[in-house]
Design a protein around this motif. Sequence first.
Motif, PDB file in Angstrom:
ATOM      1  N   UNK A   1       0.845  -1.202   0.000  1.00 15.82           N
ATOM      2  CA  UNK A   1       0.000   0.000   0.000  1.00 15.82           C
ATOM      3  C   UNK A   1       0.874   1.244   0.000  1.00 15.82           C
ATOM      4  N   UNK A   2       1.929   1.239   0.786  1.00 14.01           N
ATOM      5  CA  UNK A   2       2.841   2.376   0.816  1.00 14.01           C
ATOM      6  C   UNK A   2       3.557   2.571  -0.508  1.00 14.01           C
ATOM      7  N   UNK A   3       4.011   1.484  -1.100  1.00 11.43           N
ATOM      8  CA  UNK A   3       4.689   1.571  -2.398  1.00 11.43           C
ATOM      9  C   UNK A   3       3.723   2.074  -3.459  1.00 11.43           C
ATOM     10  N   UNK A   4       2.470   1.683  -3.362  1.00 13.23           N
ATOM     11  CA  UNK A   4       1.472   2.106  -4.344  1.00 13.23           C
ATOM     12  C   UNK A   4       1.267   3.613  -4.329  1.00 13.23           C
ATOM     13  N   UNK A   5       1.515   4.241  -3.199  1.00 15.47           N
ATOM     14  CA  UNK A   5       1.327   5.687  -3.100  1.00 15.47           C
ATOM     15  C   UNK A   5       2.470   6.468  -3.742  1.00 15.47           C
ATOM     16  N   UNK A   6       3.643   5.865  -3.832  1.00 14.62           N
ATOM     17  CA  UNK A   6       4.826   6.584  -4.281  1.00 14.62           C
ATOM     18  C   UNK A   6       4.790   7.057  -5.720  1.00 14.62           C
ATOM     19  N   UNK A   7       4.515   6.189  -6.702  1.00 15.34           N
ATOM     20  CA  UNK A   7       4.694   6.612  -8.087  1.00 15.34           C
ATOM     21  C   UNK A   7       3.798   7.758  -8.527  1.00 15.34           C
ATOM     22  N   UNK A   8       2.533   7.747  -8.163  1.00 16.46           N
ATOM     23  CA  UNK A   8       1.620   8.718  -8.728  1.00 16.46           C
ATOM     24  C   UNK A   8       1.229   9.852  -7.808  1.00 16.46           C
ATOM     25  N   UNK A   9       1.611   9.811  -6.544  1.00 14.85           N
ATOM     26  CA  UNK A   9       1.159  10.821  -5.589  1.00 14.85           C
ATOM     27  C   UNK A   9      -0.344  11.023  -5.746  1.00 14.85           C
ATOM     28  N   UNK A  10      -1.149  10.076  -5.276  1.00 15.18           N
ATOM     29  CA  UNK A  10      -2.589  10.115  -5.539  1.00 15.18           C
ATOM     30  C   UNK A  10      -3.269  11.333  -4.929  1.00 15.18           C
ATOM     31  N   UNK A  11      -4.388  11.650  -5.493  1.00 16.34           N
ATOM     32  CA  UNK A  11      -5.222  12.742  -5.019  1.00 16.34           C
ATOM     33  C   UNK A  11      -5.712  12.419  -3.606  1.00 16.34           C
ATOM     34  N   UNK A  12      -5.664  13.401  -2.733  1.00 15.91           N
ATOM     35  CA  UNK A  12      -6.071  13.181  -1.336  1.00 15.91           C
ATOM     36  C   UNK A  12      -7.530  12.761  -1.243  1.00 15.91           C
ATOM     37  N   UNK A  13      -8.387  13.353  -2.069  1.00 15.76           N
ATOM     38  CA  UNK A  13      -9.813  13.007  -2.025  1.00 15.76           C
ATOM     39  C   UNK A  13     -10.024  11.554  -2.438  1.00 15.76           C
ATOM     40  N   UNK A  14      -9.303  11.110  -3.475  1.00 11.57           N
ATOM     41  CA  UNK A  14      -9.431   9.716  -3.917  1.00 11.57           C
ATOM     42  C   UNK A  14      -8.945   8.763  -2.834  1.00 11.57           C
TER      43      UNK A  14
END
Length: 140
Positions: A52-65
């Motif tokens: 889950x942490x690695x998934x956040x790294x590449x795209x810097x997801x939108x906070x609302x999403x």
Amino acid sequence: MQGLDIARFLDFCGMVLENFRVAAQVKPGADAASLLTNSLEGRAAVLLVVLAGISLSPGRPDRAAMARRAVFLFVIGLLNLSIFEADILHFYALYFLVALPFLKVSGRTLLYAAAGVLAIGTVSLLLLDYEMHWNWVTLA
């Protein structure tokens, strides 16, 4: 990203196998299935958090999403909690919410935050009794 998706799928399978054994109260033995689930004990949950942490790294997801995902995961976790008392999905939802403020901070800030979490966690383990009111035989 395909490799990450494959790792998530394999981790999901590991979580299902591990939790099925716990929910079905299957006693560990020497057969191949027990050896597999014994080897997954605790590892699949940790891998889920890491992925889950690695998934956040590449795209810097939108906070609302990310907040919507956390709410969805929390609801699913609470529903599962009504069936399986050892559910941890709702905790992962809270972890996502805690991570929201750290999505756009510097590496140094992340390092300080991690050190703070480590210090608070260590002190908490020493001062609090996390096993109070927990029945390890029935997982209730």
